[in-house]
Design an enzyme around this catalytic site. Structure first.
Site: not given
Length: 476
Positions: A195-196, A264
């Site tokens: 993620n970022m 997920d």
């Protein structure tokens, strides 16, 4: 062009990583405890869900894929709950039980849709033996087309390099949901999905899309990845590959209730789609749509194939091509609820020709939705003999799904579609050729349910066998 979902039933995926059990206690709260300044929750119900790598496996099974999970657990009650829950969803569980450790368990206390507290029961797995996991990989790899490694920094992927090398030596792509700033440990993986925040923990603050692409490409080259998929919350996600233009996807989330398990779901849909034959770009588009669905749900969540199809094509547009039997039955129920007439036909459709197209166009005109059931390769071989089919099942279905007349394409492995038709029970069953309605497989069941059976004529001069013979003879 009508987008096509893959046949997830063909997707075998091995999941290795930190398995955990998510427990939820729900109840109202209306007062503060006299013992301490904390709310009192009157627990009225509870729920248990697989989490972490186990949630990844559950996502793949929910799509209709074949999930095989390997992870570390304790020898305790939560491990039994995980095994029973996942096995009931047709996930193959291959856990390594370590008696000196507890199964990772997270207990969340919920009230009025809010999480009040989370209690973690865990010890990090350390100095474990890689051999049991490697031996399980040896048994599983011949039966899968993708490997997911789900890292929550709990120790199950202590030997991740050995696992990556074994999978890559077998030419199986490895998709990793990473944890922490040390990407060196994932060297050689096919694709990472940070993620970022995780991405910026490695490369530093990113101020623009161009800077993101440049820094991502540097990581791809430095650590011998094939690609990075950076998930960017409200900014969607970006796929960066060697030698390819960056692929940006805007977010599809309408409302965000809970991001638990969204990562997920992204890696599950991504890997399962690639395992089912989709390109990275197509798989990312499906994963992006899936993420938009699960963040609108409370708690660790999965989504079904029908939910994914609706997310990709809009809740009122069910023209989504290839579909599993389970998802088809659900889609037909929704079509009936909208008052739509469902027509169904079947065949091998080995080499699609003008006669087929004319026949399918005619069938589609008889109702609102057209289902085409297609014999699998094994079924065609039994019916047509050696040398058939010319085109494998997935290609035959893809061609049919691209026709404007066709709404759903579903495979069946039996010699006749009688069982499938009796499950779907279309408003009208259509067959081409010289048949009596009562002779058509599934016809009796459709009529008994109040439906109709129709026989249509094939266009003269069009024959798959004639086309094959002409090709063999060097004609045309």
């Amino acid at each position: 062009m009508k987008p096509i979902l893959p046949d997830y039933n063909s997707a075998g995926v091995l999941i290795i990583g930190d398995v955990m059990l998510d427990r939820y206690w729900y109840g109202p709260t209306g007062r503060i405890s006299p013992e301490a300044p904390v709310p009192v929750v009157k627990v009225e119900n509870n729920e248990e869900r697989p989490g972490g790598a186990a949630n990844v496996a559950m996502n793949i099974a929910s799509l209709g894929g074949h999930a095989h999970i390997v992870g570390l657990t304790g020898e305790d009650e939560p491990a039994k709950v995980l095994t029973e829950t996942l096995s009931a969803l047709n996930v193959k569980c291959d856990f390594v039980a370590l008696p000196d450790y507890p199964t990772i368990t997270k207990l969340r206390v919920m009230s009025r849709g809010q999480q009040l507290i989370r209690l973690d029961f865990e010890d990090k797995f350390e100095n474990t033996d890689a051999t049991p996991v490697l031996s399980r990989m040896d048994a599983a790899l011949p039966n899968v087309k993708a490997v997911i490694m789900s890292d929550y920094a709990k120790g199950s992927l202590e030997h991740v390099q050995a696992y990556i090398q074994k999978a890559r030596a077998a030419n199986i792509p490895v998709f990793i949901d990473p944890k922490g700033a040390d990407f060196e440990r994932y060297r050689g993986a096919t694709l990472l999905t940070p993620n970022m925040k995780e991405f910026e923990d490695v490369v530093g603050k990113v101020k623009s899309d161009q800077e993101l692409v440049e820094k991502a490409l540097a990581l791809v080259k430095e650590f011998d990845f094939e690609a990075l998929l950076v998930t960017r919350s409200e900014h969607g996600m970006t796929l960066i590959r060697r030698g390819q233009e960056p692929f940006h996807l805007p977010t599809q989330a309408k409302e965000v209730y809970d991001v638990t398990g969204a990562g997920d779901t992204v890696i599950s849909v991504l890997a399962a789609s690639v395992a089912a034959g989709k390109s990275f770009e197509e798989a990312c588009a499906l994963a992006n749509a899936a993420a938009g669905v699960v963040v609108g749900k409370l708690g660790t969540s999965t989504l079904s194939e029908i939910e994914l199809a609706e997310a990709v094509h809009g809740s009122q547009d069910t023209d989504f091509g290839v579909i599993s039997e389970k998802a088809l039955i659900e889609a037909v129920k929704k079509a009936r609820a909208r008052g739509e007439k469902v027509v169904m036909t079947n065949g091998c459709f080995d080499i699609l020709h003008a006669g087929h197209v004319s026949y399918l166009n005619h069938a589609a005109e008889l109702g609102d939705r057209l289902i085409v059931a297609v014999n699998t390769d094994e079924s065609v071989k039994r019916l047509k003999g050696p040398g058939r089919p010319v085109n494998p099942t997935d290609r035959r279905m893809a061609v049919l799904a691209g026709l404007g007349a066709v709404d759903w394409v579903v495979p069946f492995s039996e010699d006749t579609p009688q069982r499938l038709i009796s499950e779907v029970l279309p408003s009208m069953l259509v067959k081409g050729g010289d048949y009596k309605p009562e002779e058509i497989a599934g016809g009796k069941e459709v009529i008994a349910a109040g439906g109709e059976v129709r026989v249509l004529n094939f266009e003269d001069g069009c024959s798959t066998s004639e086309i094959i013979n002409a090709i063999k003879g060097g004609k045309g």
